[in-house]
Design a protein around this motif. Structure first.
Motif, short mmCIF file in Angstrom:
data_model
loop_
_atom_site.label_atom_id
_atom_site.label_comp_id
_atom_site.label_asym_id
_atom_site.label_seq_id
_atom_site.Cartn_x
_atom_site.Cartn_y
_atom_site.Cartn_z
N ALA A 273 -5.43 -26.74 -2.60
CA ALA A 273 -4.43 -26.39 -1.60
C ALA A 273 -4.06 -27.61 -0.78
O ALA A 273 -4.93 -28.33 -0.29
CB ALA A 273 -4.96 -25.28 -0.68
N ILE A 274 -2.75 -27.84 -0.63
CA ILE A 274 -2.26 -28.99 0.13
C ILE A 274 -1.28 -28.51 1.19
O ILE A 274 -0.26 -27.88 0.86
CB ILE A 274 -1.56 -30.02 -0.79
CG1 ILE A 274 -2.53 -30.53 -1.86
CG2 ILE A 274 -1.01 -31.18 0.03
CD1 ILE A 274 -1.90 -31.50 -2.86
N ASP A 275 -1.56 -28.79 2.44
CA ASP A 275 -0.59 -28.50 3.49
C ASP A 275 -0.31 -29.76 4.29
O ASP A 275 -0.83 -30.84 3.99
CB ASP A 275 -1.03 -27.33 4.37
CG ASP A 275 -2.25 -27.65 5.24
OD1 ASP A 275 -2.61 -28.82 5.38
OD2 ASP A 275 -2.84 -26.70 5.79
N LYS B 160 4.60 -33.07 0.61
CA LYS B 160 3.70 -32.07 0.00
C LYS B 160 4.16 -31.64 -1.38
O LYS B 160 3.38 -31.63 -2.33
CB LYS B 160 3.60 -30.84 0.90
CG LYS B 160 2.97 -31.06 2.25
CD LYS B 160 2.83 -29.76 3.00
CE LYS B 160 4.15 -29.05 3.28
NZ LYS B 160 5.07 -29.82 4.12
N GLU C 114 0.98 -25.76 -2.62
CA GLU C 114 1.30 -26.43 -1.36
C GLU C 114 2.11 -25.52 -0.46
O GLU C 114 2.84 -24.65 -0.92
CB GLU C 114 2.03 -27.75 -1.62
CG GLU C 114 3.43 -27.62 -2.19
CD GLU C 114 4.51 -27.49 -1.14
OE1 GLU C 114 4.21 -27.60 0.07
OE2 GLU C 114 5.66 -27.24 -1.53
N THR D 282 -3.78 -23.81 3.36
CA THR D 282 -5.23 -24.01 3.47
C THR D 282 -5.88 -23.07 4.48
O THR D 282 -7.09 -22.86 4.43
CB THR D 282 -5.57 -25.46 3.89
OG1 THR D 282 -5.06 -25.71 5.20
CG2 THR D 282 -5.00 -26.47 2.91
N THR D 283 -5.10 -22.51 5.38
CA THR D 283 -5.67 -21.69 6.45
C THR D 283 -5.40 -20.20 6.28
O THR D 283 -6.20 -19.38 6.74
CB THR D 283 -5.11 -22.14 7.81
OG1 THR D 283 -3.67 -22.12 7.76
CG2 THR D 283 -5.58 -23.55 8.15
N PRO E 193 -7.49 -19.82 2.00
CA PRO E 193 -8.55 -20.47 2.81
C PRO E 193 -9.83 -20.72 2.04
O PRO E 193 -10.66 -21.52 2.46
CB PRO E 193 -8.77 -19.46 3.95
CG PRO E 193 -8.35 -18.14 3.38
CD PRO E 193 -7.20 -18.47 2.47
N ALA F 81 -9.88 -21.96 -1.04
CA ALA F 81 -9.57 -22.90 -2.12
C ALA F 81 -10.73 -23.86 -2.34
O ALA F 81 -11.48 -24.19 -1.41
CB ALA F 81 -8.31 -23.69 -1.78
N LYS G 194 -9.22 -28.48 -0.28
CA LYS G 194 -8.18 -28.29 0.74
C LYS G 194 -7.85 -29.64 1.37
O LYS G 194 -8.75 -30.34 1.85
CB LYS G 194 -8.65 -27.29 1.80
CG LYS G 194 -8.86 -25.89 1.24
CD LYS G 194 -9.29 -24.90 2.31
CE LYS G 194 -10.73 -25.10 2.72
NZ LYS G 194 -11.20 -24.04 3.65
N VAL H 223 -11.24 -29.02 5.45
CA VAL H 223 -9.97 -29.60 5.00
C VAL H 223 -10.05 -31.12 5.14
O VAL H 223 -10.39 -31.64 6.20
CB VAL H 223 -8.78 -29.06 5.81
CG1 VAL H 223 -7.47 -29.69 5.33
CG2 VAL H 223 -8.70 -27.54 5.71
#
Length: 236
Positions: A21-23, A30, A146, A151-152, A156, A158, A161, A206
């Motif tokens: 997960a990418i934020d 992203k 993404e 990620t949250t 969450p 993942a 992160k 993260v």
């Protein structure tokens, strides 16, 4: 492939069904970095923002009242949307029609923030996103996903992160080059996003990746390296 290191990580995680997960804030890159990383790792790819854009495009075509949260939530529930999560050629289809190239127009740019802010819309879209992520995980292929709350909220749990960021100046330059980014500035987007998410301090678990001094290739390689370290740690 970028080199032996990335190839090796891709081989390591083959069949593991990792969720990555990418934020990060607006202009951080992203979507591009997630797609490149997914292609490098051999996983699926999910651009959650494109799903909100697709819903917005559909709502506009249906003549939906964008000031009616209930109507938008119902549309999010019923939209005939298919997401093809292939890193090399991601597509979104509505009623069987490929609308991917239609989602970056100014009309969608102006309306997508309003549509995506509706709680009922987010509930429906998050449910769809989780289904896509779970399917990729269960298949063993895995996925790089993404989004601003990936990620949250969405994923969450993942396996990896990452909070991808860059300086405001660099992000402004990148956003100016981004086709279909809209006319609002990074500062304006940062203010709006800060009402929902914190993009300056990574949440527990993260990893922060600052790409201010990295190009796309270097940033992708840094993501792959993070994935490799996380996988090794999990195996150990």
């Amino acid at each position: 492939m970028s080199g032996d290191g990335s190839q090796y990580v891709g081989q390591q995680i083959l069949g593991a069904g990792l969720v990555i997960a990418i934020d990060g804030p607006s202009g951080a890159g992203k979507s591009t970095i997630a797609r490149l990383s997914a292609a490098e790792l051999g996983t699926n790819f999910l651009d959650t923002g494109a799903m909100y854009r697709a819903l917005t495009w559909y709502a506009l075509r249906q003549g939906a009242d964008l000031n009616d949260p209930s109507a938008l939530a119902m549309l999010a529930y019923s939209i005939p949307m298919q997401v093809e999560a292939f890193a090399h050629a991601p597509r979104i289809l509505i009623e069987g029609r490929d609308v991917t190239r239609l989602l970056r127009g100014e009309e969608v740019n102006r309306a997508v923030s309003q549509v995506s802010a509706v709680p009922g819309v987010r509930e429906q879209m998050i449910a769809r996103q989780r289904q896509i992520i779970q399917a990729a995980k269960a298949s063993g292929r895995g996925i790089v996903a993404e989004g601003r709350d990936i990620t949250t909220v969405v994923a969450p749990d993942a396996d990896v992160k990452i909070l991808l960021t860059a300086s405001p100046q660099v992000r402004e330059q990148r956003r100016a080059r981004q086709q279909g980014a809209g006319s609002d500035s990074v500062a304006a987007r940062d203010f709006a996003d800060s009402q929902v998410n914190n993009f300056t301090t990574p949440a527990p678990g993260v990893e922060l990746l600052d790409s201010s001094d990295l190009d796309e290739q270097e940033t992708m390689e840094a993501v792959v390296a993070i994935v490799g370290r996380a996988f090794q740690a999990r195996q150990g």
